[in-house]
Scaffold this motif. Structure first.
Motif, PDB file in Angstrom:
ATOM      1  N   VAL A 115      -5.601   0.501  -1.529  1.00 59.77           N
ATOM      2  CA  VAL A 115      -5.732  -1.075  -2.528  1.00 59.77           C
ATOM      3  C   VAL A 115      -6.686  -0.275  -4.239  1.00 59.77           C
ATOM      4  CG1 VAL A 115      -5.593  -2.849  -3.461  1.00 59.77           C
ATOM      5  CG2 VAL A 115      -5.568  -2.766  -0.936  1.00 59.77           C
ATOM      6  N   SER A 116      -5.683  -0.403  -4.839  1.00 62.77           N
ATOM      7  CA  SER A 116      -6.075  -0.040  -6.646  1.00 62.77           C
ATOM      8  C   SER A 116      -7.058   1.662  -6.578  1.00 62.77           C
ATOM      9  CB  SER A 116      -7.504  -1.162  -6.981  1.00 62.77           C
ATOM     10  OG  SER A 116      -6.756  -1.871  -7.553  1.00 62.77           O
ATOM     11  N   GLY A 117      -6.638   2.669  -5.113  1.00 62.22           N
ATOM     12  CA  GLY A 117      -7.315   3.622  -5.050  1.00 62.22           C
ATOM     13  C   GLY A 117      -7.874   3.674  -3.637  1.00 62.22           C
ATOM     14  N   GLU A 118      -8.532   2.581  -3.472  1.00 57.88           N
ATOM     15  CA  GLU A 118      -9.511   2.899  -2.175  1.00 57.88           C
ATOM     16  C   GLU A 118      -8.752   2.146  -0.883  1.00 57.88           C
ATOM     17  OE1 GLU A 118     -12.889   2.615  -2.850  1.00 57.88           O
ATOM     18  OE2 GLU A 118     -13.105   3.114  -5.078  1.00 57.88           O
ATOM     19  N   TRP A 119      -9.400   3.230  -0.140  1.00 61.38           N
ATOM     20  CA  TRP A 119      -9.200   2.735   1.828  1.00 61.38           C
ATOM     21  C   TRP A 119      -9.959   2.090   1.954  1.00 61.38           C
ATOM     22  CZ3 TRP A 119      -5.037   6.049   2.698  1.00 61.38           C
ATOM     23  CH2 TRP A 119      -4.110   7.261   1.468  1.00 61.38           C
ATOM     24  N   ILE A 120      -8.732   1.562   3.592  1.00 57.74           N
ATOM     25  CA  ILE A 120      -9.012   0.697   4.386  1.00 57.74           C
ATOM     26  C   ILE A 120      -9.299   0.654   5.694  1.00 57.74           C
ATOM     27  CG2 ILE A 120      -9.193  -2.068   4.676  1.00 57.74           C
ATOM     28  CD1 ILE A 120      -7.802  -2.363   2.086  1.00 57.74           C
ATOM     29  N   GLY A 121     -10.244   0.732   6.807  1.00 60.82           N
ATOM     30  CA  GLY A 121     -10.158   1.010   7.406  1.00 60.82           C
ATOM     31  C   GLY A 121     -11.303   2.298   7.688  1.00 60.82           C
ATOM     32  N   THR A 122     -10.900   3.026   8.931  1.00 59.08           N
ATOM     33  CA  THR A 122     -11.456   4.480   9.487  1.00 59.08           C
ATOM     34  C   THR A 122     -11.352   5.685   9.004  1.00 59.08           C
ATOM     35  OG1 THR A 122     -12.291   2.255  12.002  1.00 59.08           O
ATOM     36  CG2 THR A 122     -12.842   5.512  12.087  1.00 59.08           C
ATOM     37  N   GLU A 123     -12.528   6.203   8.754  1.00 64.55           N
ATOM     38  CA  GLU A 123     -12.086   7.654   8.077  1.00 64.55           C
ATOM     39  C   GLU A 123     -12.474   8.564   9.246  1.00 64.55           C
ATOM     40  OE1 GLU A 123     -14.066   9.040   4.518  1.00 64.55           O
ATOM     41  OE2 GLU A 123     -12.885  10.719   4.222  1.00 64.55           O
ATOM     42  N   ILE A 124     -12.029   9.171   9.558  1.00 62.94           N
ATOM     43  CA  ILE A 124     -12.807  10.321  10.863  1.00 62.94           C
ATOM     44  C   ILE A 124     -13.364  11.501   9.517  1.00 62.94           C
ATOM     45  CG2 ILE A 124     -12.220  11.513  12.588  1.00 62.94           C
ATOM     46  CD1 ILE A 124     -12.239   8.190  13.176  1.00 62.94           C
ATOM     47  N   ASP A 139       1.743   7.022  -6.474  1.00 58.85           N
ATOM     48  CA  ASP A 139       0.369   7.580  -7.419  1.00 58.85           C
ATOM     49  C   ASP A 139       1.253   9.018  -7.136  1.00 58.85           C
ATOM     50  OD1 ASP A 139      -1.141   6.125  -7.645  1.00 58.85           O
ATOM     51  OD2 ASP A 139      -2.610   5.878  -5.580  1.00 58.85           O
ATOM     52  N   GLY A 140       2.501   9.716  -6.500  1.00 56.16           N
ATOM     53  CA  GLY A 140       3.218  10.669  -6.321  1.00 56.16           C
ATOM     54  C   GLY A 140       3.777  11.095  -5.257  1.00 56.16           C
ATOM     55  N   TYR A 141       2.547  10.363  -3.965  1.00 57.05           N
ATOM     56  CA  TYR A 141       3.361  11.230  -2.765  1.00 57.05           C
ATOM     57  C   TYR A 141       4.089  10.638  -2.224  1.00 57.05           C
ATOM     58  CZ  TYR A 141      -2.475  11.420  -2.970  1.00 57.05           C
ATOM     59  OH  TYR A 141      -3.369  11.755  -2.680  1.00 57.05           O
ATOM     60  N   GLN A 142       5.202  11.857  -1.423  1.00 54.50           N
ATOM     61  CA  GLN A 142       6.063  11.424  -0.827  1.00 54.50           C
ATOM     62  C   GLN A 142       5.860  11.250   1.150  1.00 54.50           C
ATOM     63  OE1 GLN A 142       8.981  14.822  -1.569  1.00 54.50           O
ATOM     64  NE2 GLN A 142       9.916  13.472  -1.377  1.00 54.50           N
ATOM     65  N   SER A 194       0.788  -1.068  -0.104  1.00 50.68           N
ATOM     66  CA  SER A 194      -0.316  -0.111  -0.046  1.00 50.68           C
ATOM     67  C   SER A 194       0.624   1.368   0.142  1.00 50.68           C
ATOM     68  CB  SER A 194      -1.110   0.331   1.256  1.00 50.68           C
ATOM     69  OG  SER A 194      -1.232  -1.540   0.930  1.00 50.68           O
ATOM     70  N   LEU A 195       1.792   1.390   0.874  1.00 53.21           N
ATOM     71  CA  LEU A 195       3.203   2.252   0.714  1.00 53.21           C
ATOM     72  C   LEU A 195       3.524   2.258  -0.753  1.00 53.21           C
ATOM     73  CD1 LEU A 195       5.046   1.923   4.108  1.00 53.21           C
ATOM     74  CD2 LEU A 195       3.080   3.323   3.868  1.00 53.21           C
ATOM     75  N   LYS A 196       3.966   1.235  -1.196  1.00 52.16           N
ATOM     76  CA  LYS A 196       4.678   2.307  -2.788  1.00 52.16           C
ATOM     77  C   LYS A 196       2.843   1.764  -3.436  1.00 52.16           C
ATOM     78  CE  LYS A 196       7.918  -2.000  -2.228  1.00 52.16           C
ATOM     79  NZ  LYS A 196       8.072  -3.615  -2.635  1.00 52.16           N
TER      80      LYS A 196
END
Ligand SMILES: Nc1ncnc2c1ncn2[C@@H]1O[C@H](COP(=O)(O)OP(=O)(O)OP(=O)(O)O)[C@@H](O)[C@H]1O
Ligand SMILES: [Mg+2]
Length: 250
Positions: free
Chosen positions: A240-249, A30-33, A23-25
């Motif tokens: 994964v493929s641009g989708e987040w997993i977990g809890t969003e606040i 996607d261009g993030y540091q 996921s970090l990769k």
């Protein structure tokens, strides 16, 4: 520069999965540091026990005597930071460990000296050091020790330190990586929740312990204008493929 600030819990440093690094990769692609702040709860507890120093928490914050502070810094900077930088390096991230008190990069002050001892909050973040590392394509890995104007070192809860740094850098995404899938209430993962719901769950004691400073940091980050704040697991993929997993606040 698109930035992601990742607070990596001490709770999960030994259990980070290869899918987490995938996921970090993906974020990198996607261009993030990336910038990391790490905790070290289990490592610190183990060393305090070895030195027969009692451990006490108040609202999820570790009470820290002068004696305990020495152990806290030794463990955080010498063990937990090394663990994470080594792992990141092995996956091809150019990790660079930084202690928050070096170059007075994290400025802090006592929260309540009488009750908590050498425990601080961040009053100012000097982002020059981070800018320098990011410019050279390093991945900073920050140990949450702060320093006062008088040169006194303070133990800062890593969640609080991460929130201060995320705000100072106006990061695009702010992630809390921990040993659980996100916020779990009555055995169910909550995919999204807001400030009022969080406050209710704290009052009802359904959010407890180390999750309390974490959700408080999430709320503080949202109130300061950050758009994307999440609690995710380090044992599983979280993006994964641009989708987040977990809890969003939010
Ligand atoms: N409602 C909740 N949902 C999920 N976890 C919760 C909840 N309430 C309390 N917790 C606890 O919060 C813990 C995560 O916080 P903790 O401070 O232990 O880890 P961390 O912040 O990732 O690590 P460190 O403090 O070492 O940096 C979970 O392991 C869980 O036991
Ligand atoms: Mg914690």
């Amino acid at each position: 520069m698109k930035l992601v600030l990742i607070k990596c819990g001490g709770s999960v440093l030994d259990e980070l999965s290869s899918s987490f690094f995938e996921s970090l990769k993906e974020l990198k692609n996607d261009g993030y540091q990336l910038i990391f702040v790490h905790g070290g709860g289990p490592d610190i507890n183990q060393q305090l026990e070895m030195h027969q120093i009692p451990r006490n928490f108040e609202n999820g914050l570790r009470k820290t005597s002068a004696e305990a502070l020495e152990i806290v810094e030794m463990v955080l900077a010498g063990k937990s930071n090394r663990k994470l930088t080594r792992k990141l390096d092995s996956y091809g991230f150019r990790a660079f460990g930084v202690n928050g008190s070096d170059g007075a990069f994290l400025h802090g002050d006592f929260i309540d000296k009488e009750h908590l001892g050498y425990v601080g909050h961040i009053t100012e973040v000097n982002t020059d050091v981070l800018a320098m590392l990011l410019r050279e394509n390093y991945t900073p890995v920050i140990t949450p020790i702060a320093i006062t104007n008088d040169g006194v070192k303070l133990n800062v809860n890593a969640d609080f330190a991460a929130a201060a740094i995320a705000h100072a850098l106006s990061v695009e995404h702010f992630l809390f990586v921990t040993d659980v899938k996100g916020i779990v209430i009555d055995e169910e993962l909550i995919v999204q929740l807001d400030k009022e719901e969080i406050e209710g769950y704290i009052s009802a004691e359904k959010i407890t312990g180390g999750m309390v400073p974490k959700v408080k940091s999430c709320i503080a980050a949202i109130e300061k204008g950050l758009q994307s704040v999440r609690i995710v697991s380090g044992k599983e993929p979280f993006f994964v493929s641009g989708e987040w997993i977990g809890t969003e606040i939010n």
